[in-house]
Design a protein around this motif. Structure first.
Motif, mmCIF file in Angstrom:
data_model
loop_
_atom_site.group_PDB
_atom_site.id
_atom_site.type_symbol
_atom_site.label_atom_id
_atom_site.label_comp_id
_atom_site.label_asym_id
_atom_site.label_seq_id
_atom_site.Cartn_x
_atom_site.Cartn_y
_atom_site.Cartn_z
ATOM 1 N N ALA A 1 27.477 47.362 45.381
ATOM 2 C CA ALA A 1 28.901 47.024 45.444
ATOM 3 C C ALA A 1 29.703 47.962 44.559
ATOM 4 O O ALA A 1 30.794 48.408 44.929
ATOM 5 C CB ALA A 1 29.112 45.574 45.033
ATOM 6 N N GLY A 2 29.167 48.274 43.379
ATOM 7 C CA GLY A 2 29.874 49.179 42.477
ATOM 8 C C GLY A 2 29.985 50.578 43.028
ATOM 9 O O GLY A 2 31.040 51.224 42.921
ATOM 10 N N GLU B 1 32.668 50.622 45.661
ATOM 11 C CA GLU B 1 34.013 50.643 45.078
ATOM 12 C C GLU B 1 34.357 52.027 44.533
ATOM 13 O O GLU B 1 35.486 52.491 44.633
ATOM 14 C CB GLU B 1 34.111 49.604 43.968
ATOM 15 N N THR B 2 33.369 52.693 43.963
ATOM 16 C CA THR B 2 33.607 54.015 43.383
ATOM 17 C C THR B 2 33.873 55.065 44.449
ATOM 18 O O THR B 2 34.832 55.849 44.360
ATOM 19 C CB THR B 2 32.400 54.446 42.533
ATOM 20 N N ALA C 1 36.801 54.021 47.521
ATOM 21 C CA ALA C 1 38.016 53.407 46.990
ATOM 22 C C ALA C 1 39.262 53.759 47.785
ATOM 23 O O ALA C 1 40.201 52.969 47.853
ATOM 24 C CB ALA C 1 38.201 53.816 45.528
ATOM 25 N N ARG D 1 35.187 48.628 53.227
ATOM 26 C CA ARG D 1 33.949 48.992 52.558
ATOM 27 C C ARG D 1 32.815 48.738 53.550
ATOM 28 O O ARG D 1 32.710 47.642 54.096
ATOM 29 C CB ARG D 1 33.718 48.152 51.296
ATOM 30 N N TYR E 1 31.602 40.528 51.246
ATOM 31 C CA TYR E 1 31.044 41.318 52.344
ATOM 32 C C TYR E 1 30.457 40.416 53.424
ATOM 33 O O TYR E 1 29.778 39.430 53.130
ATOM 34 C CB TYR E 1 29.945 42.240 51.828
ATOM 35 N N ARG F 1 33.227 44.860 54.368
ATOM 36 C CA ARG F 1 34.373 44.110 53.846
ATOM 37 C C ARG F 1 35.635 44.796 54.324
ATOM 38 O O ARG F 1 35.849 45.969 54.061
ATOM 39 C CB ARG F 1 34.343 44.062 52.323
#
Length: 386
Positions: free
Chosen positions: A169-170, A173-174, A177, A182, A204, A385
């Motif tokens: 997930a991180g 996001e990185t 973005a 996503r 998600y 997502r």
């Protein structure tokens, strides 16, 4: 039945979806090559050039094996059905990573996987996503851009080792973005299952995909120069119920009208510009494999009734059948059988040992494919997502 978001053969709700790259009924989506030569589902004929499109040199992930190597591997892995060599699933994973990388405008290696981006196709999940394979970083090699004048961008691997479910997930996001969505494809079944709860809590949606394989050759092709070494023709896919339809290979432009009509029917709330973007991405897919071919089956009046994509990796002797679609109002006439049978026959003639496809684990097309000789050898996971 409409397609779900993502890049696999599946069907589902598309109320919040801007990506229609999949479905499997014989109700999916399709895609790019050119020819116009007629193909019969039981072999047919092709012109010498066959409309084959070259996508440039392919480079494999570092430890990827050809499935052909598995014939001498001493048996099958746990969970792989008898008769399917254990090298098939790793070869499928390598194929999927390479197919995404070769199309990418920007390809960015991350621990255990790859981020692909294409600002020209912001609503295409398959072209803007994180793919996660395993714990070993796999920096793409020989990156090429969709535009030969603009090299694909790549960043160095910054932290080796496996990514945890929280890391996925991180990482999304990185690296995603700038996007309105996503999308993650987790090619390792165990990691996908383990990561599902955390990703679900992060908003998600989860779709489980079956990796289904049809074995075309049960042993490596013999050396044609050796005595008795000529390879016999591979078996071809029979059509259900004995019905046959003439199929042919078409270009992306020839297929575009049928694809747009199908998308408008299933995704009536999407803006026209988004539908056109999703239909036109077929021009990018031609870079994804050594051969990218689009096959159609027509009604007697010439109307396109069904279509599918065939992606061939000559180096690994493996191919993918993707986006098998039957047009609205054209189902239950054998057209889906016709295009899948033609794709399998073409793959066999290209020297492929295995053909694979992806099917939604919770939807009925998986049984349709099973009746046509495809066997489940593994699972992958898609998380989206909006």
């Amino acid at each position: 039945m409409p397609p779900s978001c993502g890049d696999t053969s599946s069907c589902g709700d598309t109320s919040s979806c801007a990506d229609t790259s999949s479905c499997a009924d014989t109700s999916s989506l399709g895609g790019t090559s050119s020819s116009g030569d007629a193909l019969s589902p039981d072999g047919g004929t092709l012109s010498p050039d066959g409309g084959t499109l070259s996508a440039g040199e392919a480079r494999s992930p570092r430890d990827a094996r050809s499935p052909r190597d598995a014939f001498s591997s001493g048996g099958t892995a746990d969970g792989v059905p008898d008769g399917v060599p254990d090298g098939v699933l790793p070869a499928v994973v390598a194929f999927r990573l390479e197919f995404a990388r070769r199309q990418a405008r920007i390809a960015r290696p991350v621990p255990g996987g790859l981020v692909v981006l294409d600002p020209r196709l912001p609503d295409s999940h398959e072209h803007n996503q994180l793919l996660w394979a395993d714990g070993e970083p796999r920096p793409p090699q020989g990156l090429t851009a969709a535009d030969p004048t603009t090299p694909a961008a790549t960043d160095p691997v910054t932290s080796p080792g496996p990514a945890s479910p929280v890391d996925l997930a991180g990482l999304a996001e990185t690296h995603l973005a700038a996007l309105s969505h996503r999308h993650l494809t987790v090619l390792d079944d165990e990691v996908g299952r383990a990561g599902a709860p955390a990703l679900g809590a992060a908003g998600y949606e989860h779709r489980e995909e079956l990796v289904m394989v049809r074995v075309l050759r049960s042993a490596p092709a013999p050396d044609p120069s050796a005595p008795g070494g000529e390879q016999p023709p591979a078996a071809e896919q029979p059509l259900a119920g004995g019905r046959r339809h003439l199929t042919e290979e078409v270009s992306a432009a020839e297929l575009r009208t049928a694809v747009l009509a199908w998308q408008r029917h299933w995704l009536p709330d999407l803006p026209q510009e988004v539908l056109e973007q999703l239909a036109d991405r077929r021009g990018v897919r031609v870079r994804g494999a050594d051969q990218v071919r689009y096959l159609v089956s027509r009604e007697a009046d010439g109307t396109i009734a069904a279509w599918c994509d065939l992606y061939v990796d000559a180096g690994r002797h493996i191919a993918q059948v993707e986006e098998v679609v039957t047009a609205v109002g054209r189902t239950r006439r054998g057209h889906g059988d016709a295009v899948v049978g033609a794709a399998v026959a073409l793959a066999a003639r290209a020297g492929v040992d295995f053909v694979f496809l992806l099917a939604d684990a919770g939807d009925w097309p998986r049984t349709w494919y099973a009746r046509r000789g495809f066997t489940t050898v593994g699972r992958s996971h898609a998380f989206t997502r909006a």
